[in-house]
Design an enzyme around this catalytic site. Sequence first.
Site, mmCIF file in Angstrom:
data_model
loop_
_atom_site.group_PDB
_atom_site.id
_atom_site.type_symbol
_atom_site.label_atom_id
_atom_site.label_comp_id
_atom_site.label_asym_id
_atom_site.label_seq_id
_atom_site.Cartn_x
_atom_site.Cartn_y
_atom_site.Cartn_z
ATOM 1 N N HIS A 1 -2.080 7.854 6.998
ATOM 2 C CA HIS A 1 -1.112 8.690 6.265
ATOM 3 C C HIS A 1 -1.780 9.953 5.723
ATOM 4 O O HIS A 1 -1.193 11.032 5.743
ATOM 5 C CB HIS A 1 -0.508 7.924 5.082
ATOM 6 N N GLY B 1 0.841 -1.189 0.000
ATOM 7 C CA GLY B 1 0.000 0.000 0.000
ATOM 8 C C GLY B 1 0.876 1.239 0.000
ATOM 9 O O GLY B 1 2.015 1.197 0.485
ATOM 10 N N HIS C 1 -4.121 1.970 7.724
ATOM 11 C CA HIS C 1 -2.770 2.540 7.711
ATOM 12 C C HIS C 1 -2.662 3.670 6.683
ATOM 13 O O HIS C 1 -2.093 4.726 6.964
ATOM 14 C CB HIS C 1 -1.769 1.419 7.402
ATOM 15 N N GLU C 2 -3.221 3.460 5.506
ATOM 16 C CA GLU C 2 -3.111 4.479 4.451
ATOM 17 C C GLU C 2 -3.960 5.712 4.774
ATOM 18 O O GLU C 2 -3.544 6.842 4.512
ATOM 19 C CB GLU C 2 -3.499 3.910 3.081
ATOM 20 N N CYS D 1 6.037 0.084 7.696
ATOM 21 C CA CYS D 1 5.698 1.247 6.872
ATOM 22 C C CYS D 1 6.870 1.586 5.954
ATOM 23 O O CYS D 1 8.016 1.659 6.405
ATOM 24 C CB CYS D 1 5.396 2.436 7.783
ATOM 25 N N LEU D 2 6.583 1.820 4.690
ATOM 26 C CA LEU D 2 7.625 2.179 3.715
ATOM 27 C C LEU D 2 8.344 3.468 4.113
ATOM 28 O O LEU D 2 9.489 3.678 3.737
ATOM 29 C CB LEU D 2 7.009 2.350 2.322
ATOM 30 N N GLN E 1 3.203 9.919 0.965
ATOM 31 C CA GLN E 1 4.469 9.173 1.044
ATOM 32 C C GLN E 1 5.367 9.422 -0.165
ATOM 33 O O GLN E 1 6.541 9.056 -0.150
ATOM 34 C CB GLN E 1 4.200 7.662 1.177
HETATM 35 ZN ZN ZN Z 1 3.064 3.658 5.832
#
Ligand code: ZN
Length: 177
Positions: A134, A46, A130-131, A88-89, A51
């Site tokens: 963000h 995702g 989660h998204e 998380c990226l 991000q």
């Molecule tokens: Zn994340």
Amino acid sequence: MGTYTIRLFGDPVLRQRAPEVTDIDGDLARLVDTMIATMHEARGVGLAAPQVGVQKRLYTYDVGDDPGVIINPEIVESSGEWVYDEGCLSVPGFSFEIVRPKVVTVRGIDLDGNEVVLEGDELMGRLIQHEIDHLDGVLLLDRLDDETRKAAMRELRQLVLDGTLSATTAEDGGRRL
Ligand code: ZN
């Protein structure tokens, strides 16, 4: 097609609320394509627009079926509880067991401007939550208990100071969000 650089912890763009998308046009479609390429390259499941430094309310996803996008997503229902080792990226090299609702229903729009309603269980449910976090400027660190959060923040700030927090250092199985 190029890819974007994924913004990491410490970048202020990750701490702002992204405004609603008002125009669905060719530029938005190109943004989504490039986000999907970026997400795949990073082996994430995702990716939210902030991000990649874009302040728009949308996220892309791919849990192994087909990639997709939800624009202006809103959670309309949630139930149950599920513990997941969430990564998380934008916070590479870290993951935390976090409890959140297990099943959530998200409502938003797709690239054709049509309403989409999608029910996500387990990983997909976690991804949606989660998204959307963000898009509100919330990171998974904010979902931790005080002690764990403070310790993680200390470690992260040191990595940022040392210049060693890097997207390429994370090799944790490719289930990052
Ligand atoms: Zn994340």
